[in-house]
Design a protein around this motif. Structure first.
Motif, PDB file in Angstrom:
ATOM      1  N   THR A 203       0.828  -1.217   0.000  1.00  0.00           N
ATOM      2  CA  THR A 203       0.000   0.000   0.000  1.00  0.00           C
ATOM      3  C   THR A 203       0.860   1.265   0.000  1.00  0.00           C
ATOM      4  O   THR A 203       0.439   2.315  -0.466  1.00  0.00           O
ATOM      5  CB  THR A 203      -0.943   0.025   1.218  1.00  0.00           C
ATOM      6  OG1 THR A 203      -0.191  -0.403   2.351  1.00  0.00           O
ATOM      7  CG2 THR A 203      -2.123  -0.892   1.025  1.00  0.00           C
ATOM      8  N   GLU A 204       2.112   1.122   0.529  1.00  0.00           N
ATOM      9  CA  GLU A 204       2.982   2.301   0.595  1.00  0.00           C
ATOM     10  C   GLU A 204       3.367   2.836  -0.785  1.00  0.00           C
ATOM     11  O   GLU A 204       3.868   3.945  -0.906  1.00  0.00           O
ATOM     12  CB  GLU A 204       4.241   2.028   1.443  1.00  0.00           C
ATOM     13  CG  GLU A 204       5.155   0.926   0.940  1.00  0.00           C
ATOM     14  CD  GLU A 204       4.794  -0.453   1.506  1.00  0.00           C
ATOM     15  OE1 GLU A 204       3.605  -0.695   1.792  1.00  0.00           O
ATOM     16  OE2 GLU A 204       5.707  -1.294   1.643  1.00  0.00           O
ATOM     17  N   GLY A 206       1.314   3.732  -2.893  1.00  0.00           N
ATOM     18  CA  GLY A 206       0.341   4.810  -3.132  1.00  0.00           C
ATOM     19  C   GLY A 206      -0.274   4.789  -4.522  1.00  0.00           C
ATOM     20  O   GLY A 206      -0.586   5.832  -5.094  1.00  0.00           O
TER      21      GLY A 206
END
Ligand code: ADP
Length: 259
Positions: A203-204, A206
């Motif tokens: 998820t980092e 983005g």
């Protein structure tokens, strides 16, 4: 009419739900990210129930006129031409509004009367009410992942539909889909699915939209046709997902470790 059976792998009980929704003449909303099999499901089910399918890919400019119809000038005459919604309502077809939230608000207004017990279309330019053919079915899809505020569907609209959620299938099914769709071998399919899973979990990064089954299918097709594996993943999976150099690099590194 869809002549050949489209390949579709069921992930939940969506086939059964569809049959009952059709039987009860209800409208259906398919929610889920892009490339998760919504359109393929509709094609498959249209084939199963032997109904005509009219698909409209909605975009910002799609208006109710595009769906209902318009007068056009033909020689010295002005003639009325039915739009796809009117055709489907009159003849009894499935109308699939892909990405309905993208369309102009008047499209939502136009379909409201088709989503309740009236099943009746009012064509204001003709002053005509058209009762829907028995086999008319309205299906809309929408991607709840987009964070674009006003492109959400209003609760009053959503609640007019029976809704089915789509997501990326579990690894075993996704592997089968890749093999069936592209002919790629099982080992490669498994690796592609793992790459998909890994990127989905990061998820980092983005990403606005993450790796869809469609992207994995694309990479598998390239590999199957002989393009080197890593390159296939770079152009088939990584590049379509981002324009940020650093994000692209991180994803490419990950891919290179896995395939
Ligand atoms: P959506 O309409 O959700 O954007 P699509 O139906 O176009 O997605 O699916 C994209 C591609 O992914 C399809 O062309 C097909 O190759 C593959 N796919 C995804 N899910 C399935 C599934 N359950 N069965 C078969 N193919 C699938």
């Amino acid at each position: 009419m869809i002549i050949e059976v489209p390949y579709y792998h069921q992930t939940h009980q969506e086939k059964e739900v569809f049959i009952h929704v059709f039987r009860n003449r209800m409208p259906l909303l398919l929610k889920g990210p892009t490339g998760s099999g919504k359109s393929r499901f509709v094609e498959y089910m249209a084939h199963q129930i032997e109904q005509k399918l009219i698909t409209i890919s909605c975009h910002e400019e799609t208006s109710s006129t595009d769906l209902i119809g318009r007068f056009i000038i033909k020689g010295a005459e002005t003639v009325w031409v039915d739009g796809p919604l009117t055709t489907a309502v009159r003849e009894g077809a499935i109308l699939y509004l892909d990405e309905v939230a993208e369309a102009r608000p008047d499209v939502i207004v136009a379909i409201h009367s088709m989503t309740d017990h009236r099943r009746e279309l009012f064509i204001d330019k003709l002053g005509e009410r058209v009762k829907a053919h028995e086999n008319f079915m309205l299906i809309a899809s929408f991607n709840p992942g987009y964070q674009r505020g006003f492109k959400e569907l209003k609760p009053s609209t959503r609640q007019r539909f029976v809704a089915l959620s789509f997501d990326y299938p579990e690894p075993k099914i996704e592997t089968e889909i890749l093999i069936n769709e592209t002919g790629v071998d099982k080992e490669v399919a498994k690796k592609l699915v793992s790459i998909g899973g890994k990127i989905r979990n990061l998820t980092e990064l983005g990403l606005t939209e993450t790796v869809s089954t469609r992207l994995l299918v694309d990479a598998a097709k390239l590999i199957h046709s002989g393009l080197p594996k890593r390159l296939s993943c770079h152009v088939g999976i990584v590049e379509p997902l981002s324009d940020d150099a650093q994000t692209i690099e991180s994803m490419k590194d990950l891919v290179d470790l896995m395939i």
